[in-house]
Write a protein that holds these residues in place. Structure first.
Motif, short mmCIF file in Angstrom:
data_model
loop_
_atom_site.label_atom_id
_atom_site.label_comp_id
_atom_site.label_asym_id
_atom_site.label_seq_id
_atom_site.Cartn_x
_atom_site.Cartn_y
_atom_site.Cartn_z
N SER A 103 -2.00 -48.05 -35.99
CA SER A 103 -2.47 -46.67 -36.09
C SER A 103 -1.39 -45.69 -35.60
CB SER A 103 -3.73 -46.49 -35.24
OG SER A 103 -4.19 -45.18 -35.34
N PRO A 104 -1.22 -44.54 -36.29
CA PRO A 104 -0.20 -43.58 -35.85
C PRO A 104 -0.65 -42.72 -34.67
CG PRO A 104 -1.28 -42.78 -37.83
CD PRO A 104 -1.83 -44.15 -37.56
N TYR A 105 -1.86 -42.87 -34.22
CA TYR A 105 -2.38 -42.08 -33.11
C TYR A 105 -3.17 -42.99 -32.18
CZ TYR A 105 -6.38 -42.26 -36.25
OH TYR A 105 -7.37 -42.70 -37.09
N PHE A 106 -3.46 -42.49 -30.99
CA PHE A 106 -4.23 -43.24 -30.00
C PHE A 106 -5.22 -42.29 -29.36
CE2 PHE A 106 -4.94 -44.78 -25.66
CZ PHE A 106 -5.36 -46.08 -25.93
N ILE A 107 -6.48 -42.72 -29.24
CA ILE A 107 -7.52 -41.93 -28.58
C ILE A 107 -7.87 -42.64 -27.28
CG2 ILE A 107 -9.83 -40.97 -28.74
CD1 ILE A 107 -9.49 -41.11 -31.79
N GLN A 108 -7.55 -41.99 -26.18
CA GLN A 108 -7.80 -42.58 -24.86
C GLN A 108 -9.26 -42.39 -24.48
OE1 GLN A 108 -5.23 -40.97 -21.87
NE2 GLN A 108 -6.51 -41.70 -20.21
N ARG A 109 -9.88 -43.41 -23.92
CA ARG A 109 -11.26 -43.29 -23.44
C ARG A 109 -11.29 -42.47 -22.15
NH1 ARG A 109 -15.41 -47.09 -25.31
NH2 ARG A 109 -14.81 -47.50 -27.45
N THR A 110 -12.48 -41.98 -21.79
CA THR A 110 -12.63 -41.21 -20.56
C THR A 110 -12.63 -42.16 -19.36
OG1 THR A 110 -15.04 -41.32 -20.62
CG2 THR A 110 -14.00 -39.47 -21.76
N ALA A 111 -12.73 -41.61 -18.17
CA ALA A 111 -12.75 -42.43 -16.96
C ALA A 111 -13.97 -43.34 -16.91
CB ALA A 111 -12.73 -41.54 -15.73
N ASN A 112 -15.04 -42.95 -17.61
CA ASN A 112 -16.25 -43.78 -17.67
C ASN A 112 -16.26 -44.70 -18.88
OD1 ASN A 112 -17.36 -42.64 -15.37
ND2 ASN A 112 -18.17 -40.92 -16.52
N HIS A 113 -15.12 -44.86 -19.54
CA HIS A 113 -14.95 -45.74 -20.70
C HIS A 113 -15.80 -45.30 -21.88
CE1 HIS A 113 -12.79 -48.35 -17.95
NE2 HIS A 113 -13.84 -48.34 -17.15
N MET A 114 -15.95 -43.98 -22.07
CA MET A 114 -16.71 -43.45 -23.19
C MET A 114 -15.78 -42.74 -24.16
SD MET A 114 -19.67 -44.45 -22.29
CE MET A 114 -20.83 -43.64 -23.33
N LEU A 115 -16.25 -42.54 -25.40
CA LEU A 115 -15.45 -41.81 -26.38
C LEU A 115 -15.40 -40.33 -26.02
CD1 LEU A 115 -16.55 -43.37 -29.77
CD2 LEU A 115 -14.24 -43.21 -28.89
#
Length: 190
Positions: A103-115
């Motif tokens: 994937s050309p991008y990355f979406i980091q999860r929040t501190a609570n492991h949520m989207l």
């Protein structure tokens, strides 16, 4: 605020009108009144509940035993949210992050492991709604094209605008598309 009652005397010409209105004759021309004096600066030692007798209080001892201390440590808040233990399926329907490698991008999860997909309401009554996808790293524009295609496929009659903030790493959609975007990002492994 706690108050301490004191006795004060009020006198003056204001009671002449009470005499006329109520028909009460106030001979001494003084009337006792209760004033409230704040006890904000009173010392706690002046309270009748505090005493110098140490036998009235519960005794304690300081323990350095790790076996006893482990019960206290379970009650303290964790400084970091622990990574969830791997399971084949979670009862809540939550899925851990499993991003595609190419994937050309990355979406980091929040501190609570949520989207990081949020619904923002601008006005006090919540009339204007915006959907915000945050914590994007890499090619934000490629992700915006994908998400725009998903929303236009799901809602073909809706007219919506998007705003890309490359510096902050977020995409804002005009409208409420949280459920559609979360379902799509979870299906891709984010």
């Amino acid at each position: 605020m706690a108050t301490m009652k004191t006795l004060g005397f009020v006198s003056g010409a204001g009671f002449k009108c009470l005499n006329r209105i109520l028909g009460i004759d106030l001979i001494p021309r003084t009337l006792p009144a209760i004033h409230s004096v704040p006890v904000r600066y009173a010392r706690f030692k002046s309270s009748p509940l505090i005493s110098d007798d140490s036998t009235q209080y519960t005794g304690f001892e300081i323990s350095r035993n790790p076996e006893e201390w482990k019960f206290v440590q379970d009650l303290l808040p964790q400084p970091v949210i622990k990574k969830p233990s791997p399971k084949p399926e979670y009862p809540s329907g939550w899925k851990p992050q499993n991003p595609p490698a190419d994937s050309p991008y990355f979406i980091q999860r929040t501190a609570n492991h949520m989207l990081p997909v949020y619904l923002k309401r601008d006005t006090p009554r919540g009339v204007r709604k915006r959907t915000v996808v945050r914590y994007i790293q890499g090619d934000v524009w490629a992700l915006e094209e994908e998400l725009r295609a998903v929303v236009s496929k799901t809602y073909p009659k809706d007219i919506f605008n998007t705003m890309v903030n490359e510096v902050a790493g977020q995409i804002t959609f005009r409208g409420d598309y949280v459920s559609v975007l979360k379902a799509y990002l979870e299906s891709k492994g984010w």
